[in-house]
Design a protein around this motif. Structure first.
Motif, short mmCIF file in Angstrom:
data_model
loop_
_atom_site.label_atom_id
_atom_site.label_comp_id
_atom_site.label_asym_id
_atom_site.label_seq_id
_atom_site.Cartn_x
_atom_site.Cartn_y
_atom_site.Cartn_z
N PHE A 74 0.98 -1.42 0.27
CA PHE A 74 -0.07 -0.24 -0.05
C PHE A 74 0.80 1.16 -0.28
N ARG A 75 2.41 1.26 0.38
CA ARG A 75 3.08 2.24 0.82
C ARG A 75 3.25 2.40 -0.99
N SER A 76 3.84 1.27 -1.43
CA SER A 76 4.15 1.52 -3.18
C SER A 76 3.32 2.04 -4.14
N ALA A 77 1.63 1.66 -3.69
CA ALA A 77 0.41 2.45 -3.96
C ALA A 77 0.67 4.10 -4.01
N GLN A 78 0.48 3.90 -2.46
CA GLN A 78 0.05 5.26 -2.68
C GLN A 78 1.43 6.40 -3.13
N PHE A 79 2.79 6.34 -3.05
CA PHE A 79 3.37 7.20 -3.96
C PHE A 79 3.77 6.64 -5.89
N GLY A 80 3.21 5.64 -5.76
CA GLY A 80 3.38 5.13 -7.35
C GLY A 80 2.38 5.66 -7.87
N VAL A 81 1.11 6.32 -7.57
CA VAL A 81 -0.12 6.85 -7.46
C VAL A 81 -0.15 8.06 -7.85
N TYR A 82 0.81 8.63 -6.71
CA TYR A 82 0.38 10.15 -6.27
C TYR A 82 1.64 10.36 -7.38
#
Length: 271
Positions: free
Chosen positions: A77-85
């Motif tokens: 989920f932290r990969s997701a937040q930085f990637g999506v951001y």
């Protein structure tokens, strides 16, 4: 390689660096996270007593209770937040161009991209966080209920990451990009948590299974009336300071290692 390929490379670098951020955050911060969740959802004892009682009964394993799903989920989920951001900010800039800061200080595009990044995190984190909370408060969990409390989890994370990247953007202006990664992560994360803390209290209560007949709005009203709106704040901020400081240091190191030299990027883009 064209702009699309470079954007894809940026996304993957942020994804991997975000995974390093997530793993480090759990390794450093899980004990205080467990204490915080118990204070919010199932205990009226103080921070020191909650930690002492848990350690005496279960040892160090008790302080890392619920950590297994978050070790796995945290990297995702932290990969997701930085990637999506990163991807959202690139799309916003491509579609609308870089806009002037509001009041010469606030970058609305960064805030919007952060909001989307938080939604991405919340959608991935919800099931893992549900299992983590149930284990932390010693309640059974069911696979059919893993999306319980997802709405408030997504809302909390959208506000949290929006605030986090906004405060990071502020810090770059205030300190002329001279604030080191540890203090950037530590200070900006604590400010972000302070911004949305009541939502975190409600999220923990919703996922705990101890408030089955209450809606999020009812829990918010009761929390305000009882004065528990900032329950668990001290262990939460202590966890956030050290965990996010260390995590931002890891994130920056991994991102710098994986990113190609600026000269190489320019040369490739102009071929």
């Amino acid at each position: 390689a064209g702009p699309a390929a470079m954007a894809g490379m940026d996304f993957m670098v942020d994804f991997v660096a975000g995974a390093a951020y997530g793993f480090t955050s759990v390794a450093v911060g899980q004990p205080m996270e467990t204490v915080k969740t118990r204070m919010q959802a199932s205990s009226r004892l103080g921070m020191a007593q909650v930690a002492r009682d848990l350690f005496q009964r279960e040892g160090i394993r008790g302080l890392y209770r619920g950590g297994t799903p978050i070790f796995v989920g945290g990297t995702l989920f932290r990969s997701a937040q930085f990637g999506v951001y990163t991807n959202s900010l690139n799309v916003i800039h491509a579609q609308f161009g870089k806009k002037e800061r509001l009041g010469g200080f606030f970058d609305a595009q960064v805030a919007v991209a952060g909001f989307f990044g938080g939604i991405g995190r919340g959608l991935v984190e919800g099931p893992f966080d549900y299992i983590k909370v149930r284990r932390q408060v010693s309640q059974p969990w069911r696979a059919s209920e893993v999306f319980h409390g997802l709405g408030v989890t997504v809302l909390r994370n959208a506000g949290l990451f929006c605030s986090f990247v906004t405060y990071i953007d502020f810090s770059k202006q205030l300190f002329d990009n001279q604030l080191n990664p540890f203090l950037t992560g530590a200070l900006c994360s604590n400010l972000a948590w302070l911004t949305i803390w009541p939502l975190d209290v409600i999220k923990s209560q919703r996922q705990s299974g101890l408030y089955e007949n209450y809606s999020s709005l009812q829990l918010l009203r009761d929390t305000i009336r009882s004065g528990a709106m900032f329950r668990g704040l001290i262990p939460g901020l202590a966890r956030s300071f050290f965990a996010n400081g260390c995590s931002m240091t890891a994130y920056t190191a991994v991102k710098e290692h994986l990113s190609p030299p600026k000269g190489a990027v320019v040369a490739e883009a102009t071929r």
